[in-house]
Design a protein around this motif. Structure first.
Motif, PDB file in Angstrom:
ATOM      1  N   PHE A  50       4.634  25.224  -8.809  1.00 28.95           N
ATOM      2  CA  PHE A  50       4.753  25.900 -10.112  1.00 28.95           C
ATOM      3  C   PHE A  50       4.157  27.307 -10.068  1.00 28.95           C
ATOM      4  O   PHE A  50       4.613  28.201 -10.790  1.00 28.95           O
ATOM      5  CB  PHE A  50       4.145  25.051 -11.246  1.00 28.95           C
ATOM      6  CG  PHE A  50       2.678  25.290 -11.504  1.00 28.95           C
ATOM      7  CD1 PHE A  50       2.244  26.343 -12.314  1.00 28.95           C
ATOM      8  CD2 PHE A  50       1.723  24.468 -10.936  1.00 28.95           C
ATOM      9  CE1 PHE A  50       0.892  26.560 -12.546  1.00 28.95           C
ATOM     10  CE2 PHE A  50       0.375  24.671 -11.158  1.00 28.95           C
ATOM     11  CZ  PHE A  50      -0.041  25.725 -11.962  1.00 28.95           C
ATOM     12  N   ASP A  84       7.592  13.636  -7.887  1.00 32.93           N
ATOM     13  CA  ASP A  84       7.159  12.367  -7.309  1.00 32.93           C
ATOM     14  C   ASP A  84       8.031  11.939  -6.133  1.00 32.93           C
ATOM     15  O   ASP A  84       7.553  11.340  -5.170  1.00 32.93           O
ATOM     16  CB  ASP A  84       7.198  11.274  -8.386  1.00 32.93           C
ATOM     17  CG  ASP A  84       5.916  10.478  -8.411  1.00 32.93           C
ATOM     18  OD1 ASP A  84       5.379  10.185  -7.338  1.00 32.93           O
ATOM     19  OD2 ASP A  84       5.443  10.160  -9.509  1.00 32.93           O
ATOM     20  N   GLY A 115      -0.658  19.395  -9.630  1.00 33.31           N
ATOM     21  CA  GLY A 115      -0.651  18.142 -10.372  1.00 33.31           C
ATOM     22  C   GLY A 115      -0.994  16.951  -9.490  1.00 33.31           C
ATOM     23  O   GLY A 115      -1.451  17.118  -8.347  1.00 33.31           O
ATOM     24  N   THR A 118       0.605  16.730  -5.897  1.00 36.08           N
ATOM     25  CA  THR A 118      -0.093  17.581  -4.927  1.00 36.08           C
ATOM     26  C   THR A 118      -1.427  16.934  -4.537  1.00 36.08           C
ATOM     27  O   THR A 118      -1.746  16.802  -3.353  1.00 36.08           O
ATOM     28  CB  THR A 118      -0.324  18.992  -5.529  1.00 36.08           C
ATOM     29  OG1 THR A 118       0.929  19.490  -5.969  1.00 36.08           O
ATOM     30  CG2 THR A 118      -0.934  19.946  -4.538  1.00 36.08           C
ATOM     31  N   THR A 140      -4.129  20.626 -12.104  1.00 36.15           N
ATOM     32  CA  THR A 140      -3.558  21.603 -13.051  1.00 36.15           C
ATOM     33  C   THR A 140      -2.705  20.988 -14.151  1.00 36.15           C
ATOM     34  O   THR A 140      -2.231  21.705 -15.021  1.00 36.15           O
ATOM     35  CB  THR A 140      -2.702  22.635 -12.290  1.00 36.15           C
ATOM     36  OG1 THR A 140      -1.641  21.931 -11.652  1.00 36.15           O
ATOM     37  CG2 THR A 140      -3.504  23.413 -11.264  1.00 36.15           C
ATOM     38  N   LEU A 143      -2.581  15.146 -16.802  1.00 30.00           N
ATOM     39  CA  LEU A 143      -2.675  13.835 -16.151  1.00 30.00           C
ATOM     40  C   LEU A 143      -3.582  13.880 -14.920  1.00 30.00           C
ATOM     41  O   LEU A 143      -4.425  13.009 -14.709  1.00 30.00           O
ATOM     42  CB  LEU A 143      -1.283  13.332 -15.773  1.00 30.00           C
ATOM     43  CG  LEU A 143      -1.247  11.895 -15.250  1.00 30.00           C
ATOM     44  CD1 LEU A 143      -0.050  11.138 -15.816  1.00 30.00           C
ATOM     45  CD2 LEU A 143      -1.232  11.835 -13.740  1.00 30.00           C
ATOM     46  N   SER A 144      -3.425  14.926 -14.127  1.00 29.17           N
ATOM     47  CA  SER A 144      -4.268  14.984 -12.928  1.00 29.17           C
ATOM     48  C   SER A 144      -5.715  15.318 -13.287  1.00 29.17           C
ATOM     49  O   SER A 144      -6.642  14.899 -12.597  1.00 29.17           O
ATOM     50  CB  SER A 144      -3.695  15.988 -11.916  1.00 29.17           C
ATOM     51  OG  SER A 144      -3.578  17.274 -12.478  1.00 29.17           O
ATOM     52  N   LYS A 153      -8.404   7.814  -5.161  1.00 27.37           N
ATOM     53  CA  LYS A 153      -7.187   7.168  -4.651  1.00 27.37           C
ATOM     54  C   LYS A 153      -6.227   8.249  -4.176  1.00 27.37           C
ATOM     55  O   LYS A 153      -5.949   9.204  -4.906  1.00 27.37           O
ATOM     56  CB  LYS A 153      -6.513   6.351  -5.747  1.00 27.37           C
ATOM     57  CG  LYS A 153      -7.068   4.965  -5.922  1.00 27.37           C
ATOM     58  CD  LYS A 153      -6.148   4.172  -6.841  1.00 27.37           C
ATOM     59  CE  LYS A 153      -6.713   2.812  -7.149  1.00 27.37           C
ATOM     60  NZ  LYS A 153      -5.879   2.065  -8.083  1.00 27.37           N
ATOM     61  N   GLU A 188       5.168  17.371 -19.851  1.00 31.85           N
ATOM     62  CA  GLU A 188       4.106  17.016 -18.905  1.00 31.85           C
ATOM     63  C   GLU A 188       2.764  16.848 -19.636  1.00 31.85           C
ATOM     64  O   GLU A 188       1.968  15.984 -19.291  1.00 31.85           O
ATOM     65  CB  GLU A 188       3.957  18.088 -17.814  1.00 31.85           C
ATOM     66  CG  GLU A 188       5.167  18.270 -16.927  1.00 31.85           C
ATOM     67  CD  GLU A 188       5.458  17.065 -16.022  1.00 31.85           C
ATOM     68  OE1 GLU A 188       4.574  16.206 -15.876  1.00 31.85           O
ATOM     69  OE2 GLU A 188       6.582  17.008 -15.485  1.00 31.85           O
TER      70      GLU A 188
END
Ligand SMILES: NC(=O)c1ccc[n+]([C@@H]2O[C@H](COP(=O)([O-])OP(=O)(O)OC[C@H]3O[C@@H](n4cnc5c(N)ncnc54)[C@H](O)[C@@H]3O)[C@@H](O)[C@H]2O)c1
Length: 379
Positions: A50, A84, A115, A118, A140, A143-144, A153, A188
């Protein structure tokens, strides 16, 4: 002032310890807090595409170069395709080849900036290259920031299912810069709220009420609401992973809604036009609440209130909200068995026994589950 809040992630036997720094200027935060770690080192900055698409990559490179000049370090930049479907063996291999061809050594640092895709891919690469090289995450997406960058994880998807190959590998630090959320596409952003809401469902009734009361301000990223919910989410996740890093117990509750979500994502072949992870989690959580009431674990009133909160964040709650999905209870059940959450042939489901509390169930029989799935499909 660039750091507003700090969370320490430390486990009981002290095998890992790092900080999550929440602020509004990641490069200053990096320089201020990690200069010793970075000084004189080779730094591999693996960034989300991005930056390139929004023409922000030149500034990103300049920012890192300034820090490296001061610290006498050397930078190598690599762009990641962040869907994904690209979180796979092929892309991992390309990334590892890049890192190795630039002569990484054990003292080097790998930085992921992007995100969850990545972060998961770069975290995995860091954990296996030279049997482990230090890694810093700069998430960024919402969610991340609230989920994937915390807890260690890492992993990739295979045709057999999502995140089936990976490691537990804790980073050196996580730098959350809320300014990144300004460029994040609305879809997002909303998907990130699914994981935020999840923490309230499984762990914290007070947080649930806070979300209910402040939905509009949160959706508009108003201060201090957005900082508060990121802080609250990271704190809950940090608490849980500090107790149970390798998911032998309580960490499993973080998968609330995820057995359903992973099955949906696999069924649509990780096609982000149809569904993105947070949306899958939103529908998965609604399904988990419905199953919880079906099994008399959670009252219908509470389940309805929770599903309403998901909807108020403009997130989907029904199977029919997934574009072009062809589904049968058998197909769905088969996908459940692909999930990591299967033990001794039994599907492990995380269900709700009221707002702010979740439980692990591994005794839901297949007949009950199939009947319930049929009801869901025909909803
Ligand atoms: N490791 C874990 O514990 C964990 C937890 C939850 C989810 N995950 C994984 O995280 C992934 C999903 O992560 P995600 O939702 O961040 O998706 P993502 O990484 O695919 O990013 C979503 C999109 O947003 C773009 N983007 C990222 N930051 C941006 C910004 N600031 N401005 C504009 N565009 C931006 C990306 O290029 C991408 O197109 C999934 O693979 C999921 O399995 C991992």
């Amino acid at each position: 002032m660039t750091v507003f809040k700090k969370i320490s992630v430390i486990n009981e036997n002290k095998s890992f310890k790092y900080s999550i720094l929440i602020g509004n200027n990641f490069i200053q935060t990096l320089e201020k807090n990690f200069s010793k770690t970075l000084k004189g080192k080779k730094i591999y900055i693996i960034y989300d595409e991005f930056f390139y698409k929004l023409q922000l990559h030149e500034n990103l490179i300049k920012d890192f170069e300034k820090v490296s000049t001061k610290l006498g370090s050397e930078n190598f930049f690599f762009k990641i395709k962040s869907k994904d479907k690209f979180k796979n063996f092929d892309k991992l291999s390309i990334l590892l080849n890049f890192i190795l061809s630039h002569k990484i050594n054990r003292d080097s640092i790998i930085i992921s900036i992007g995100g969850g895709v990545t972060g998961d891919l770069v975290g995995f690469a860091s954990s296996i290259v030279l049997r482990g090289v230090k890694c810093i995450h700069i998430p960024t997406t919402l969610l991340s920031q609230v989920d994937s960058s915390v807890g260690g994880k890492t992993g990739i998807n295979t045709k057999h299912g999502k995140n089936l190959v990976g490691t537990f590998y804790q980073p050196e630090g996580v730098l959350i810069d809320i300014n990144f959320l300004k460029t994040l596409p609305e879809r997002e952003l909303l998907a990130g709220f699914a994981e935020v809401i999840k923490y309230s469902f499984i762990y914290d009734k007070k947080f649930f009420s806070y979300l209910e009361r402040n939905i509009e301000s949160i959706k508009k990223l108003k201060s201090p609401y957005i900082e508060n919910i990121i802080f609250q989410s990271c704190q809950i996740k940090a608490k849980i992973v500090s107790i149970d890093e390798k998911e032998q117990g309580i960490r499993a509750i973080l998968n609330f809604g995820h057995t359903f979500a992973h099955a949906f994502e696999n069924l649509i072949n990780y096609d982000s036009k149809k569904l993105i992870h947070g949306e899958a989690v939103a529908i998965g959580m609604a399904c988990a609440f419905k199953l919880s009431t079906h099994m008399n674990l959670c009252s219908k009133k509470e389940a309805r209130r929770c599903i309403e909160l998901i909807s108020k964040f403009n997130l989907p709650t029904k199977l029919k909200d997934i574009k072009g999905i062809k589904i049968s209870s058998k197909k769905l059940l088969d996908k459940f068995y692909l999930d990591k959450k299967v033990k001794n042939g039994k599907i492990i489901l995380i269900l709700s026994n009221g707002i702010g509390s979740a439980l692990v169930k591994n005794d839901v029989d297949e007949i009950t589950l199939k009947k319930f799935l049929n009801e869901l499909i025909n909803e």
